[in-house]
Each structure stands twice: as C-alpha cells, then as structure tokens.
Scaffold this active site. Structure first.
Site, short mmCIF file in Angstrom:
data_model
loop_
_atom_site.label_atom_id
_atom_site.label_comp_id
_atom_site.label_asym_id
_atom_site.label_seq_id
_atom_site.Cartn_x
_atom_site.Cartn_y
_atom_site.Cartn_z
N ASP A 1 0.84 -1.19 0.00
CA ASP A 1 0.00 0.00 0.00
C ASP A 1 0.88 1.25 0.00
OD1 ASP A 1 -3.25 0.13 0.84
OD2 ASP A 1 -2.15 2.02 0.96
N ASP B 1 3.89 2.23 -4.40
CA ASP B 1 3.14 3.15 -5.26
C ASP B 1 2.91 2.40 -6.56
OD1 ASP B 1 2.24 5.02 -7.08
OD2 ASP B 1 3.82 6.49 -6.68
N VAL B 2 1.67 1.98 -6.82
CA VAL B 2 1.42 1.10 -7.96
C VAL B 2 1.69 1.76 -9.29
CG1 VAL B 2 -0.27 -0.33 -6.73
CG2 VAL B 2 -1.07 1.67 -8.05
N ASN C 1 -5.50 -5.04 -6.59
CA ASN C 1 -6.73 -4.51 -6.02
C ASN C 1 -6.74 -2.98 -5.91
OD1 ASN C 1 -9.15 -4.49 -4.02
ND2 ASN C 1 -7.49 -3.55 -2.85
N SER D 1 -14.57 -4.03 -12.04
CA SER D 1 -15.80 -3.53 -11.42
C SER D 1 -16.97 -3.86 -12.33
CB SER D 1 -15.72 -2.02 -11.24
OG SER D 1 -16.98 -1.47 -10.89
N TYR E 1 -13.84 6.14 -14.52
CA TYR E 1 -13.69 4.91 -13.75
C TYR E 1 -14.12 3.70 -14.58
CZ TYR E 1 -14.34 1.61 -9.87
OH TYR E 1 -14.28 0.52 -9.03
N LYS F 1 -11.78 0.47 -15.70
CA LYS F 1 -12.05 -0.91 -15.31
C LYS F 1 -12.31 -1.80 -16.53
CE LYS F 1 -11.44 -0.48 -10.92
NZ LYS F 1 -10.28 -1.16 -10.27
N VAL G 1 -20.14 -2.25 -3.31
CA VAL G 1 -19.94 -2.66 -1.92
C VAL G 1 -20.12 -1.43 -1.03
CG1 VAL G 1 -18.30 -3.64 -0.28
CG2 VAL G 1 -18.33 -4.46 -2.64
#
Length: 266
Positions: free
Chosen positions: A38, A64-65, A91, A147, A160, A164, A195
């Site tokens: 993370d 840091d992705v 994720n 998603s 977004y 995805k 969610v």
C-alpha cells in the site's frame, strides 16, 4: 466454505483497508501467507501487524502502484519476506466521479494511472517474479480487480468505467501472453458489484452531488433495483471469490471475467 490456500504466498495491493484487507484475511483464513502492499505506509504496517497477531504470516511492503521502481522493490521484498510468491491481487484503485460536461482531465489521468497503469505494472512484475527463472519461479496466479462498471453504463463514472474496462482487457492479453510464453501464470479478472464500504459510500454521495439522484438513498436504491439478487455486495462476497481464483480449485480457470455482482451486469 474457505478456499484451501495452504502454501500460497500472495501480494495484495491496496491491502491496508477495504476490500484489499478483507482479501488478505481470506487468504490467511485459507492457510496462505500475505504481503500487504500500500502507498499508505502507516495504515499498511498497522494492518499487517494486526493480521500477524494470531500467528499468521502477514508482512507490509510499501508500494506506489504507478511507479515501476516501486513495484520492483515491493515484489523483491515480498518474495524475500514470504519465501516466494504464488499470487498477486491487483486490487488498488481509485474512483472520482464527474459528469462529462465537467470532466476534469487531471482527475481522469489520475484514475488511469492508478487503475490501468498500476494494474499493468502489477502484471509485469508478477510475471517477472513467478515465471520460470524468476525470483519465485514456480508459476502462480494473478487476480485483477475491475468492477461491474466495466460491464454496465452507469452515469457519472465515465473515467472509472473506462479504466475498469481496460483492466478486464489487460487480463485477457496477459493470460494469452503467459500461455504462449510458458510462464505458468493464470490471469483472471473479478468484477465486483457495489460494496457499501468507504469507496461505495462516497460514490453514492457523489451521485447526489452531481444531481443524478435526489438523495444518497435513491442512488443506492437504484443499484439494488438493477441487481436481481436485490442487495449490495459485501466485501466477503468479493474476497471469497478472489480466494477461490487463487486456489488450486480454479486450476483450469484462466483469462476469465468473474462477475460477483448479483447479476447486475448480466
């Protein structure tokens, strides 16, 4: 039923909270070991320490992705700390709501960097670690979190949704490359429904703010009404599906999109 993940060693991005943390718990419940990755180092270290209190193998690696060098460091640290690597769950992701008429280019670039580039780099370094000759080198599994927004058209989340959808396509190409090149790494996508965690709650607030629904309750009700099962998803619903894909029970499942959305996106 808990998937058997005995011997699994899995890196989970965005693992300091939310769905990432719940996925880490599911991996540990199945007998695996987990590296929480993370950008929030304090929260990530606290989460790993809490998970390890019961004797489970849980470590934290800073990541840091969106940064290639950060991925290289994190994957090396995870392999060293876990004694190998058999899975990566991409994720980490962000959502910023905008109407098209107010679309903010900087916000869209940020979404694409985290959600698309971050996932692509995760695939890159998972392959490098788990393919023959890699630092882990015994094959494995990648699960990319997309998603339901990749499969339906819902207003206010164009950037977004696009990101995805891209994650889902990255999965297909990665599965094809892995097979053609003999990496021994399965690659699959999970498409969660809405969610009611922090991200989901913020999305509902944004729908009211953008004038798309008269209230937060109306926004949530619209999602429920589009879902044949008649409820929102839980983090356990999603995490259990990810754990299954990581397990040997899914050994011949590759390049698929697993929708865990109560049939919202059918």
């Amino acid at each position: 039923m808990t998937s058997d993940l005995t011997g699994a060693r899995v890196l989970v991005t965005g693992g300091a909270g939310g769905l990432g943390l719940r996925t880490a718990r599911a991996i540990l419940a199945g007998g695996g070991a987990v590296a929480i990755a993370d950008i929030n180092e304090e929260a990530g270290a606290e989460a790993a320490a809490a998970l390890a209190q019961d004797g489970a193998t849980a470590v934290f690696v800073a990541l840091d992705v969106t940064d290639d060098a950060s991925w290289e460091r994190a994957s090396t640290e995870a392999v060293d700390a876990l004694g190998g690597l058999t899975g990566v769950v991409n994720n980490a992701g962000i959502e910023i709501s905008d109407l098209f008429v107010d679309l903010n280019p900087d916000s869209m670039r940020k979404i694409l960097e985290v959600n698309v580039l971050g996932t692509a780099l995760g695939i890159k370094h998972a392959f490098r670690a788990m393919r023959p000759g890699g630092s882990a080198g015994s094959g494995g599994v990648i699960v990319n979190i997309a998603s339901v927004a990749a499969t339906i058209a819902f207003p206010g989340i164009a950037a977004y949704s696009a990101s995805k959808s891209a994650v889902d396509r990255l999965t297909k190409v990665a599965a094809a490359e892995s097979g053609r090149l003999g990496y021994g790494v399965r690659v699959n996508t999970v498409c969660p429904g809405l969610v009611p965690n922090a991200m989901g709650a913020q999305l509902a607030v944004d729908m009211e703010r953008l004038g798309l629904f008269p209230s937060v309750d109306d926004a949530v009700g619209a999602v429920v009404s589009l879902t044949p099962l008649g409820r929102l998803a839980t983090e356990d619903d999603i995490a259990n599906g990810v754990a299954f894909l990581l397990s040997e029970d899914a050994a011949f499942i590759n390049g698929v999109t697993l929708s865990i959305d109560g049939a919202m996106g059918m």
